[in-house]
Write a protein that holds these residues in place. Structure first.
Motif, PDB file in Angstrom:
ATOM      1  N   TRP A 123       0.927  -1.373  -0.035  1.00  0.00           N
ATOM      2  CA  TRP A 123       0.004  -0.065   0.116  1.00  0.00           C
ATOM      3  C   TRP A 123       0.831   1.237  -0.003  1.00  0.00           C
ATOM      4  O   TRP A 123       0.423   2.067  -0.617  1.00  0.00           O
TER       5      TRP A 123
ATOM      6  N   LEU B 114       1.951   1.803  -3.576  1.00  0.00           N
ATOM      7  CA  LEU B 114       0.653   2.220  -4.416  1.00  0.00           C
ATOM      8  C   LEU B 114       0.398   3.788  -4.152  1.00  0.00           C
ATOM      9  O   LEU B 114       0.017   4.480  -5.089  1.00  0.00           O
ATOM     10  N   ILE B 115       0.546   4.041  -2.829  1.00  0.00           N
ATOM     11  CA  ILE B 115       0.127   5.458  -2.516  1.00  0.00           C
ATOM     12  C   ILE B 115       1.401   6.517  -3.175  1.00  0.00           C
ATOM     13  O   ILE B 115       1.021   7.721  -3.390  1.00  0.00           O
TER      14      ILE B 115
ATOM     15  N   ARG C 149       3.003   5.554  -5.791  1.00  0.00           N
ATOM     16  CA  ARG C 149       3.114   5.791  -7.060  1.00  0.00           C
ATOM     17  C   ARG C 149       1.862   6.619  -7.589  1.00  0.00           C
ATOM     18  O   ARG C 149       1.773   7.279  -8.800  1.00  0.00           O
ATOM     19  N   ALA C 150       0.916   6.841  -6.832  1.00  0.00           N
ATOM     20  CA  ALA C 150      -0.340   7.674  -7.009  1.00  0.00           C
ATOM     21  C   ALA C 150       0.044   9.065  -6.784  1.00  0.00           C
ATOM     22  O   ALA C 150      -0.702   9.854  -7.031  1.00  0.00           O
TER      23      ALA C 150
ATOM     24  N   CYS D 237      -8.126  14.595  -1.924  1.00  0.00           N
ATOM     25  CA  CYS D 237      -8.704  13.727  -2.543  1.00  0.00           C
ATOM     26  C   CYS D 237     -10.152  13.301  -2.529  1.00  0.00           C
ATOM     27  O   CYS D 237     -10.703  12.514  -3.354  1.00  0.00           O
TER      28      CYS D 237
ATOM     29  N   ASP E 178     -10.218   9.866  -5.661  1.00  0.00           N
ATOM     30  CA  ASP E 178      -9.497  10.047  -6.815  1.00  0.00           C
ATOM     31  C   ASP E 178      -9.704   8.881  -7.898  1.00  0.00           C
ATOM     32  O   ASP E 178      -9.488   7.822  -7.662  1.00  0.00           O
ATOM     33  N   GLU E 179     -10.302   9.414  -9.127  1.00  0.00           N
ATOM     34  CA  GLU E 179     -10.675   8.660 -10.143  1.00  0.00           C
ATOM     35  C   GLU E 179      -9.584   7.682 -10.949  1.00  0.00           C
ATOM     36  O   GLU E 179      -9.947   6.624 -11.562  1.00  0.00           O
ATOM     37  N   LYS E 180      -8.385   8.268 -10.779  1.00  0.00           N
ATOM     38  CA  LYS E 180      -7.219   7.624 -11.419  1.00  0.00           C
ATOM     39  C   LYS E 180      -6.604   6.646 -10.801  1.00  0.00           C
ATOM     40  O   LYS E 180      -5.685   5.748 -11.130  1.00  0.00           O
ATOM     41  N   HIS E 181      -7.075   6.637  -9.293  1.00  0.00           N
ATOM     42  CA  HIS E 181      -6.340   5.540  -8.434  1.00  0.00           C
ATOM     43  C   HIS E 181      -7.340   4.963  -7.494  1.00  0.00           C
ATOM     44  O   HIS E 181      -7.562   5.213  -6.363  1.00  0.00           O
TER      45      HIS E 181
ATOM     46  N   VAL F 233      -6.607   2.844  -4.180  1.00  0.00           N
ATOM     47  CA  VAL F 233      -6.121   3.427  -3.216  1.00  0.00           C
ATOM     48  C   VAL F 233      -7.257   4.305  -2.519  1.00  0.00           C
ATOM     49  O   VAL F 233      -7.283   4.337  -1.379  1.00  0.00           O
TER      50      VAL F 233
ATOM     51  N   HIS G 265     -15.023   5.065  -8.129  1.00  0.00           N
ATOM     52  CA  HIS G 265     -14.480   6.082  -7.064  1.00  0.00           C
ATOM     53  C   HIS G 265     -15.700   6.946  -6.370  1.00  0.00           C
ATOM     54  O   HIS G 265     -15.360   7.821  -5.803  1.00  0.00           O
TER      55      HIS G 265
END
Length: 199
Positions: free
Chosen positions: A15, A18-19, A21-22, A76, A89-92, A95, A167
């Motif tokens: 996590w 991933l956080i 990278r976001a 977000c 956040d729609e891109k991630h 997350v 999201h």
């Protein structure tokens, strides 16, 4: 090597990666700083037992990630213009699901703790408090499994049943998620209590 420690380390690494990278660096560094603070503070209270190099602080990555996720909700998390949904956040998407499920599970755990504390001391609560400690901190794999289930339920509800973007989070969905988390946590704590009584 303790399987629960390995699970906690894997959970934290996945996590945090991933956080990172976001691009949610406040959340990322906030979690790291909370872990360091817990280690240093614990070393002052329990020298030689707890500290930055001890395994104890590594068992509760969900605590650090939940507290630091306040940055996620500030940056977000916004209400939809029509006011019936909250948007992450729609891109991630993963997350966002992680942050919301972790926060709901933590709130449910606080409610469950308050219920047990309210009835303390009784015979049942004497067994419930150690079981809750085991569930949250000593064997956190239970927490991780329940969180994964909650994330999957949110995902399937929003995409398959409602046919809407993942999201999006509705108020009824959040209430149902909280209730599901509360019931699952209570059932898990009860199962731990029964298992201890059998041994």
């Amino acid at each position: 090597m303790d399987i629960f420690l390995l699970a906690a380390a894997a959970y934290a690494l996945v996590w945090l990666l991933l956080i990172f990278r976001a691009g949610m660096f406040q959340w990322f560094w906030g979690s790291i700083l909370l872990w360091l603070a817990a280690g240093f503070w614990g070393a002052q209270l329990l020298p030689g037992i707890w500290g930055i190099t001890a395994a104890g602080p590594l068992y509760v990555p969900h605590l650090y990630l939940t507290v630091a996720s306040l940055f996620f909700f500030v940056n977000c998390w916004q209400k939809a213009p029509e006011g019936s949904y909250w948007l992450a956040d729609e891109k991630h998407v993963a997350v966002g699901l992680f942050a919301v499920s972790n926060m709901l599970m933590t709130l449910a755990f606080f409610v469950l703790s308050a219920m047990v504390w309210y009835h303390y001391p009784t015979t049942t609560t004497a067994f419930a408090l150690p079981a809750m400690l085991e569930f949250y901190a000593l064997k956190p794999v239970y927490w991780f499994a329940l969180q994964f289930v909650l994330m999957a339920v949110f995902y399937l509800h929003r995409t398959v049943i409602m046919e809407q973007p993942t999201h999006w989070f509705g108020l009824r969905q959040l209430k149902a998620g909280f209730l599901l988390a509360l019931l699952c946590e209570a059932a898990t704590v009860l199962a731990i209590m029964l298992e201890v009584n059998r041994t």
